[in-house]
Design a protein around this motif. Structure first.
Motif, PDB file in Angstrom:
ATOM      1  N   PRO A 135       0.825  -1.214   0.000  1.00 58.83           N
ATOM      2  CA  PRO A 135       0.000   0.000   0.000  1.00 58.83           C
ATOM      3  C   PRO A 135       0.859   1.265   0.000  1.00 58.83           C
ATOM      4  O   PRO A 135       1.895   1.336   0.668  1.00 58.83           O
ATOM      5  CB  PRO A 135      -0.813  -0.124   1.293  1.00 58.83           C
ATOM      6  N   GLY A 136       0.416   2.233  -0.788  1.00 55.92           N
ATOM      7  CA  GLY A 136       1.117   3.512  -0.882  1.00 55.92           C
ATOM      8  C   GLY A 136       2.087   3.606  -2.044  1.00 55.92           C
ATOM      9  O   GLY A 136       2.436   4.698  -2.474  1.00 55.92           O
ATOM     10  N   ARG A 137       2.549   2.470  -2.552  1.00 57.37           N
ATOM     11  CA  ARG A 137       3.447   2.489  -3.711  1.00 57.37           C
ATOM     12  C   ARG A 137       2.613   2.676  -4.961  1.00 57.37           C
ATOM     13  O   ARG A 137       1.502   2.170  -5.068  1.00 57.37           O
ATOM     14  CB  ARG A 137       4.212   1.162  -3.852  1.00 57.37           C
ATOM     15  N   THR A 138       3.148   3.399  -5.922  1.00 52.96           N
ATOM     16  CA  THR A 138       2.442   3.552  -7.195  1.00 52.96           C
ATOM     17  C   THR A 138       2.768   2.373  -8.096  1.00 52.96           C
ATOM     18  O   THR A 138       3.789   1.694  -7.915  1.00 52.96           O
ATOM     19  CB  THR A 138       2.835   4.857  -7.910  1.00 52.96           C
ATOM     20  N   CYS A 139       1.907   2.145  -9.052  1.00 53.10           N
ATOM     21  CA  CYS A 139       2.157   1.067 -10.020  1.00 53.10           C
ATOM     22  C   CYS A 139       3.456   1.325 -10.770  1.00 53.10           C
ATOM     23  O   CYS A 139       4.211   0.394 -11.067  1.00 53.10           O
ATOM     24  CB  CYS A 139       0.984   0.957 -10.993  1.00 53.10           C
ATOM     25  N   ALA A 183      -1.028   4.707 -13.820  1.00 52.76           N
ATOM     26  CA  ALA A 183       0.218   4.233 -13.226  1.00 52.76           C
ATOM     27  C   ALA A 183       0.752   5.103 -12.098  1.00 52.76           C
ATOM     28  O   ALA A 183       1.525   4.638 -11.287  1.00 52.76           O
ATOM     29  CB  ALA A 183       1.287   4.090 -14.306  1.00 52.76           C
ATOM     30  N   THR A 184       0.358   6.349 -12.022  1.00 53.16           N
ATOM     31  CA  THR A 184       0.899   7.216 -10.989  1.00 53.16           C
ATOM     32  C   THR A 184       0.027   7.285  -9.739  1.00 53.16           C
ATOM     33  O   THR A 184       0.357   7.962  -8.796  1.00 53.16           O
ATOM     34  CB  THR A 184       1.092   8.639 -11.540  1.00 53.16           C
ATOM     35  N   LYS A 185      -1.103   6.573  -9.731  1.00 48.63           N
ATOM     36  CA  LYS A 185      -1.962   6.559  -8.545  1.00 48.63           C
ATOM     37  C   LYS A 185      -1.412   5.558  -7.532  1.00 48.63           C
ATOM     38  O   LYS A 185      -1.021   4.456  -7.895  1.00 48.63           O
ATOM     39  CB  LYS A 185      -3.388   6.177  -8.931  1.00 48.63           C
ATOM     40  N   PRO A 186      -1.383   5.947  -6.235  1.00 44.79           N
ATOM     41  CA  PRO A 186      -0.872   5.014  -5.229  1.00 44.79           C
ATOM     42  C   PRO A 186      -1.757   3.781  -5.098  1.00 44.79           C
ATOM     43  O   PRO A 186      -2.961   3.844  -5.308  1.00 44.79           O
ATOM     44  CB  PRO A 186      -0.904   5.818  -3.928  1.00 44.79           C
ATOM     45  N   CYS A 187      -1.135   2.682  -4.714  1.00 46.76           N
ATOM     46  CA  CYS A 187      -1.869   1.447  -4.461  1.00 46.76           C
ATOM     47  C   CYS A 187      -2.595   1.587  -3.134  1.00 46.76           C
ATOM     48  O   CYS A 187      -1.998   1.984  -2.139  1.00 46.76           O
ATOM     49  CB  CYS A 187      -0.902   0.268  -4.376  1.00 46.76           C
ATOM     50  N   SER A 188      -3.872   1.247  -3.094  1.00 41.78           N
ATOM     51  CA  SER A 188      -4.620   1.302  -1.841  1.00 41.78           C
ATOM     52  C   SER A 188      -4.560  -0.031  -1.112  1.00 41.78           C
ATOM     53  O   SER A 188      -4.807  -0.105   0.073  1.00 41.78           O
ATOM     54  CB  SER A 188      -6.069   1.695  -2.110  1.00 41.78           C
TER      55      SER A 188
END
Length: 195
Positions: A135-139, A183-188
């Motif tokens: 969580p929190g890392r972007t794709c 791709a720049t949206k953080p992983c939830s």
């Protein structure tokens, strides 16, 4: 987010994909026609398991064989499998229109040393990407870790891997454009982060 009922249906779709892949792995050998492999996939996808059947998938199985093994989304022919080849297979299990994809590489005969080396590099890069998911890392950050692992071996994965030939030209697939835009949206959640 998927509801518990949707997750249960997707698990059934995964079982259908597993059943189809197992059937292919059991039948792949030199001399078997590519079209017969495709027919077995369709039969298994729809007949399903003793407990439940499957639906038709949204796309055909990708049977990338021999020289076509490096091509994305190659179709089958009526040629028999040679004594030594690589079969890159991607198929779907579909239940109540929920789909689960599954891909495997099957080697017929003795693989070339270069293929074995490349497969080790691919596993290393995939593991680097999976270890980077949180969580929190972007794709794009996860993808960066995957690409760095490949780069350590002198391999560059480019956007060309999400581009396909269309009428003699190269054009991005619609889903490739969408994936790039997100791709720049953080992983939830780790379940939603992928390259």
């Amino acid at each position: 987010m998927k509801s518990p009922a949707e997750v249960a249906i997707m698990r059934q779709a995964g079982q259908l994909a597993d059943a189809a892949m197992t059937r292919v792995i059991d039948m792949v050998q030199a001399g078997v026609r590519e079209c017969d492999i495709a027919a077995a996939i369709y039969h298994q996808q729809i007949s399903g398991t003793p407990e439940f059947g499957g639906d038709y998938p949204c796309c055909p199985p990708d049977l990338c064989i021999g020289e076509r093994s490096i091509a994305p989304h190659a179709a089958w022919t009526d040629d028999p499998l040679p004594e030594s080849t690589v079969v890159n297979l991607e198929l779907n299990g579909c239940r109540h229109r929920y789909q689960v994809n599954l891909a495997r590489t099957i080697v017929v005969g003795q693989p070339l040393p270069a293929f074995l080396n490349l497969s080790e590099i691919a596993v290393e890069a995939l593991n680097a990407g999976l270890e980077a998911v949180r969580p929190g890392r972007t794709c794009s950050e996860v993808d960066g870790d995957f690409r760095k692992a490949l780069a350590r071996h002198g391999i560059e994965k480019s956007l060309a891997s999400v581009i396909r030939p269309a009428s003699g030209s190269l054009r991005p697939r619609a889903n490739a454009r969408r994936a790039f835009a997100r791709a720049t949206k953080p992983c939830s959640s780790p379940a939603w982060c992928s390259t």
